[in-house]
Design a protein around this motif. Structure first.
Motif, PDB file in Angstrom:
ATOM      1  N   GLU A   5       1.053  -1.271   0.260  1.00 10.03           N
ATOM      2  CA  GLU A   5      -0.167  -0.080  -0.016  1.00 10.03           C
ATOM      3  C   GLU A   5       0.754   0.962   0.346  1.00 10.03           C
ATOM      4  O   GLU A   5       1.585   1.433   0.721  1.00 10.03           O
ATOM      5  CB  GLU A   5      -1.258  -0.084   1.020  1.00 10.03           C
ATOM      6  CG  GLU A   5      -2.153  -1.063   1.227  1.00 10.03           C
ATOM      7  CD  GLU A   5      -2.340  -1.276   2.756  1.00 10.03           C
ATOM      8  OE1 GLU A   5      -3.465  -0.409   2.790  1.00 10.03           O
ATOM      9  OE2 GLU A   5      -2.003  -2.459   3.444  1.00 10.03           O
ATOM     10  N   ASN A   6       0.294   1.757  -1.258  1.00 11.89           N
ATOM     11  CA  ASN A   6       1.147   3.407  -0.876  1.00 11.89           C
ATOM     12  C   ASN A   6       2.673   3.104  -1.403  1.00 11.89           C
ATOM     13  O   ASN A   6       3.558   3.391   0.004  1.00 11.89           O
ATOM     14  CB  ASN A   6       0.249   4.258   0.148  1.00 11.89           C
ATOM     15  CG  ASN A   6       1.428   6.180   0.070  1.00 11.89           C
ATOM     16  OD1 ASN A   6       0.969   6.413  -1.154  1.00 11.89           O
ATOM     17  ND2 ASN A   6       1.468   6.544   1.494  1.00 11.89           N
ATOM     18  N   ILE A   7       2.922   2.435  -1.901  1.00 14.08           N
ATOM     19  CA  ILE A   7       4.954   2.378  -1.348  1.00 14.08           C
ATOM     20  C   ILE A   7       5.390   3.236  -2.057  1.00 14.08           C
ATOM     21  O   ILE A   7       5.554   3.235  -3.533  1.00 14.08           O
ATOM     22  CB  ILE A   7       5.232   0.495  -1.620  1.00 14.08           C
ATOM     23  CG1 ILE A   7       4.574  -0.490  -0.981  1.00 14.08           C
ATOM     24  CG2 ILE A   7       6.523   0.693  -1.826  1.00 14.08           C
ATOM     25  CD1 ILE A   7       4.614  -1.597  -1.663  1.00 14.08           C
ATOM     26  N   HIS A   8       6.495   3.586  -1.496  1.00 13.14           N
ATOM     27  CA  HIS A   8       7.301   5.103  -2.034  1.00 13.14           C
ATOM     28  C   HIS A   8       8.721   3.928  -1.648  1.00 13.14           C
ATOM     29  O   HIS A   8       9.380   4.085  -0.469  1.00 13.14           O
ATOM     30  CB  HIS A   8       7.568   5.738  -1.221  1.00 13.14           C
ATOM     31  CG  HIS A   8       6.073   7.281  -1.847  1.00 13.14           C
ATOM     32  ND1 HIS A   8       6.104   7.695  -2.799  1.00 13.14           N
ATOM     33  CD2 HIS A   8       4.634   6.693  -1.400  1.00 13.14           C
ATOM     34  CE1 HIS A   8       4.669   7.835  -2.742  1.00 13.14           C
ATOM     35  NE2 HIS A   8       3.904   7.559  -1.891  1.00 13.14           N
ATOM     36  N   LYS A   9       9.219   4.537  -2.318  1.00 11.49           N
ATOM     37  CA  LYS A   9      11.656   3.501  -2.181  1.00 11.49           C
ATOM     38  C   LYS A   9      12.154   4.709  -2.933  1.00 11.49           C
ATOM     39  O   LYS A   9      11.609   5.382  -4.441  1.00 11.49           O
ATOM     40  CB  LYS A   9      11.239   2.193  -2.855  1.00 11.49           C
ATOM     41  CG  LYS A   9      12.768   2.262  -2.806  1.00 11.49           C
ATOM     42  CD  LYS A   9      13.044   2.146  -1.421  1.00 11.49           C
ATOM     43  CE  LYS A   9      14.749   1.954  -1.315  1.00 11.49           C
ATOM     44  NZ  LYS A   9      15.622   2.133   0.301  1.00 11.49           N
ATOM     45  N   ILE A  53      11.764   0.197   2.049  1.00  9.68           N
ATOM     46  CA  ILE A  53      10.316   1.386   1.931  1.00  9.68           C
ATOM     47  C   ILE A  53      10.281   2.032   2.617  1.00  9.68           C
ATOM     48  O   ILE A  53      11.251   1.987   3.655  1.00  9.68           O
ATOM     49  CB  ILE A  53       9.446   1.141   1.446  1.00  9.68           C
ATOM     50  CG1 ILE A  53       8.902  -0.280   2.929  1.00  9.68           C
ATOM     51  CG2 ILE A  53       9.464  -0.354   0.779  1.00  9.68           C
ATOM     52  CD1 ILE A  53       7.301  -0.304   3.028  1.00  9.68           C
ATOM     53  N   ASN A  54      10.257   3.675   1.528  1.00  9.74           N
ATOM     54  CA  ASN A  54      10.004   4.818   2.743  1.00  9.74           C
ATOM     55  C   ASN A  54       9.171   5.086   2.935  1.00  9.74           C
ATOM     56  O   ASN A  54       8.963   6.117   4.415  1.00  9.74           O
ATOM     57  CB  ASN A  54      11.151   5.904   1.814  1.00  9.74           C
ATOM     58  CG  ASN A  54      12.662   5.503   1.174  1.00  9.74           C
ATOM     59  OD1 ASN A  54      12.662   5.454   0.270  1.00  9.74           O
ATOM     60  ND2 ASN A  54      13.520   5.565   1.818  1.00  9.74           N
ATOM     61  N   GLU A  55       8.326   5.027   2.724  1.00  8.51           N
ATOM     62  CA  GLU A  55       6.960   5.279   2.825  1.00  8.51           C
ATOM     63  C   GLU A  55       6.045   4.037   2.390  1.00  8.51           C
ATOM     64  O   GLU A  55       6.271   3.857   1.269  1.00  8.51           O
ATOM     65  CB  GLU A  55       7.041   6.139   2.126  1.00  8.51           C
ATOM     66  CG  GLU A  55       5.602   7.486   2.618  1.00  8.51           C
ATOM     67  CD  GLU A  55       5.107   8.061   2.101  1.00  8.51           C
ATOM     68  OE1 GLU A  55       6.194   9.027   1.630  1.00  8.51           O
ATOM     69  OE2 GLU A  55       3.862   8.736   1.961  1.00  8.51           O
ATOM     70  N   GLY A  56       4.627   3.586   2.976  1.00  9.77           N
ATOM     71  CA  GLY A  56       3.713   2.714   2.905  1.00  9.77           C
ATOM     72  C   GLY A  56       3.687   1.569   3.418  1.00  9.77           C
ATOM     73  O   GLY A  56       4.110   1.407   4.759  1.00  9.77           O
ATOM     74  N   LYS A  57       2.976   0.625   4.049  1.00  8.26           N
ATOM     75  CA  LYS A  57       2.627  -0.547   3.820  1.00  8.26           C
ATOM     76  C   LYS A  57       2.937  -2.090   3.062  1.00  8.26           C
ATOM     77  O   LYS A  57       2.848  -1.848   2.076  1.00  8.26           O
ATOM     78  CB  LYS A  57       1.784  -0.445   4.386  1.00  8.26           C
ATOM     79  CG  LYS A  57       1.293  -0.412   5.751  1.00  8.26           C
ATOM     80  CD  LYS A  57       0.349  -0.491   6.685  1.00  8.26           C
ATOM     81  CE  LYS A  57      -1.355  -0.567   5.990  1.00  8.26           C
ATOM     82  NZ  LYS A  57      -2.356  -0.796   7.148  1.00  8.26           N
ATOM     83  N   ILE A  58       3.621  -2.902   3.991  1.00  3.04           N
ATOM     84  CA  ILE A  58       3.652  -4.069   3.437  1.00  3.04           C
ATOM     85  C   ILE A  58       2.670  -5.324   4.037  1.00  3.04           C
ATOM     86  O   ILE A  58       3.958  -5.307   5.330  1.00  3.04           O
ATOM     87  CB  ILE A  58       4.903  -4.232   2.294  1.00  3.04           C
ATOM     88  CG1 ILE A  58       5.854  -3.971   2.211  1.00  3.04           C
ATOM     89  CG2 ILE A  58       5.217  -5.811   2.355  1.00  3.04           C
ATOM     90  CD1 ILE A  58       6.829  -4.183   0.868  1.00  3.04           C
TER      91      ILE A  58
END
Lengths: 240, 222
Positions: A5-9, A53-58
């Motif tokens: 969800e909303n993965i930022h890298k 990841i820098n942001e988001g959820k796995i």
């Protein structure tokens, strides 16, 4: 099975993934496509926590991973990964490659691990190579061993990062065959590949990633015959 | 036969019982220097790749000092420094100096081979659920060790020859005995020729054994 969800890298100033949402259902085969540099391999590596990841959820198998608190080795053991360059352990024989993790991680008895290892090698058609070192194998054989090695941990999902890109053309088929068989057995798979024929035949869903975002997600027929996004149309023209 | 061969032969025959004893001392110094150096080298190599700034700095200081000063100075320093604090034979002072000296070079050998292992090996190991320690000890280090063997062998040969420098603190090894023999016999040329032959033969034996071992490793892998 895997929910991103909303993965930022980002790597330094370069943002590679810009908010990716992806939900892979159990037993689903998802193929990720896109031009090189689009972020598809990075996404795969995030699912195995080789990249953080820098942001988001796995969420994997119902468990939302907290990389700071969770034991990542346990999570990685449940997510198999096959690499473009095989990454077999050159100082171990084919069978030793396969049984290494079950013995060291799962503390499986050596005899039991060997039995499992031989079954898996048989499955990928390489039981006669059990005692040889990887340097004696062809690229296709190496990749099949790598698949067996990954399966030995009985993962819940398998990630394939361009598994046939480093192979001579005549060796691609044998690897795809093994992957196809896995898909038929109901393995949940996320595959980054340029093999469009494989995508058409095996994928439940094809996802196009472009500049760090998902721009198309559809079943193979819709994806190839009726893509919505202009960039996807261009991509399909290029690869076909 | 030319005169010189005859006199060298005479010196050799007269001195070999003493030289055989001195050879044992040289080999002991070398063995301790190599084993201690390997242990120290491994520790400092791991410190350098640990990711901890403090450990890296300590390792860098050690390596810079040792590589930046002559071995003979280190031997004197250790001998006069440590003997002041603990009672220690000059043999052990020399052996420890060789070990400490070698440690700096061996640390760099290990560090280079560990960092030279394809990052994909580490990734594959982690992806299978092995932790960092298992990955290092079972996947990265065994491969790094194999790569270290040729430069380590080279370092061992250097140690064997460097052990001659501990003559300065009076350890009865090959060079020290040759030095004495030269002074007593008034045959310095012949005496040092015999000394050179002892080292040459030892190095040749060592090189041969090393090559056998390297070949065996190649065969194992193929």
């Amino acid at each position: 099975m895997i929910i991103g969800e909303n993965i930022h890298k980002s790597f330094g100033d370069l943002e590679v993934l810009k908010g990716v949402d992806l939900h892979v259902k159990p037993q689903e085969v998802v193929v990720l496509v896109g031009v090189s540099g689009s972020g598809k391999s990075t996404l795969l590596r995030c699912f195995n926590f080789l990249e953080m990841i820098n942001e988001g959820k796995i969420t994997i198998d119902g468990h939302t991973v907290n990389p700071k608190k969770d034991n990542l080795t346990k999570i990685r053991a449940e997510v198999g990964m096959v690499f473009q360059h095989f990454n077999l352990f050159p100082h171990k024989t084919v069978l030793e490659n396969v049984i290494e993790a079950p013995i060291t991680v799962k503390k499986m008895k050596k005899e039991q691990a060997k039995k499992l290892g031989m079954e898996l090698l048989k499955k990928v058609g390489l039981e006669d190579k059990a005692g040889v070192y990887p340097s004696k194998l062809s690229g296709g054989q190496k990749q099949r061993v790598a698949i067996a090695r990954s399966l030995a941990m009985q993962p819940k999902v398998m990630l394939f990062d361009e598994p046939t890109s480093a192979l001579d053309p005549e060796l691609v088929g044998e690897v795809l065959q093994v992957m196809k068989q896995l898909a038929e057995e109901g393995m949940t798979m996320v595959v980054v590949t340029h093999e469009m024929k494989f995508a058409k035949e095996v994928a439940d869903r094809i996802i196009m990633i472009d500049e760090g975002r998902i721009i198309e997600s559809a079943d193979p027929k819709t994806f190839f015959e009726n893509p919505k996004n202009e960039r996807t149309k261009q991509f399909i023209q290029l690869v076909e | 036969m030319p005169e010189i061969f005859v006199t060298v032969y005479d010196v050799f025959m007269r001195t070999y019982p003493g030289f055989l004893e001195a050879t044992v001392v040289t080999l002991q110094l070398t063995a301790i220097g190599v084993i201690l150096g390997t242990v120290i080298g491994l520790i400092f190599a791991l410190m350098k790749i640990s990711g901890s700034k403090i450990l890296q700095t300590i390792a860098n200081i050690y390596i810079t000092i040792i590589r930046g000063t002559p071995l003979i100075v280190q031997i004197m320093f250790l001998y006069f420094g440590i003997v002041e604090l603990y009672t220690m034979s000059n043999f052990w002072a020399g052996a420890i100096a060789l070990g400490v000296h070698n440690g700096a070079y061996i640390a760099e050998i290990f560090r280079g081979s560990i960092q030279g292992i394809d990052p994909g090996q580490r990734e594959a190991s982690l992806s299978l659920g092995m932790d960092r320690r298992q990955t290092m000890s079972r996947i990265v280090f065994p491969q790094a060790l194999r790569r270290s063997i040729p430069p380590l062998g080279n370092q061992f040969i250097i140690t064997l020859k460097d052990s001659s420098l501990v003559y300065i603190i009076g350890v009865a090894e090959i060079f020290s005995l040759g030095n004495r023999e030269a002074a007593q016999s008034y045959q310095p040329f012949e005496s040092f020729l015999v000394v050179a032959l002892y080292y040459l033969v030892l190095v040749m034996i060592f090189t041969f054994l090393l090559r056998l071992y390297e070949n065996k490793l190649d065969v194992d892998r193929a």
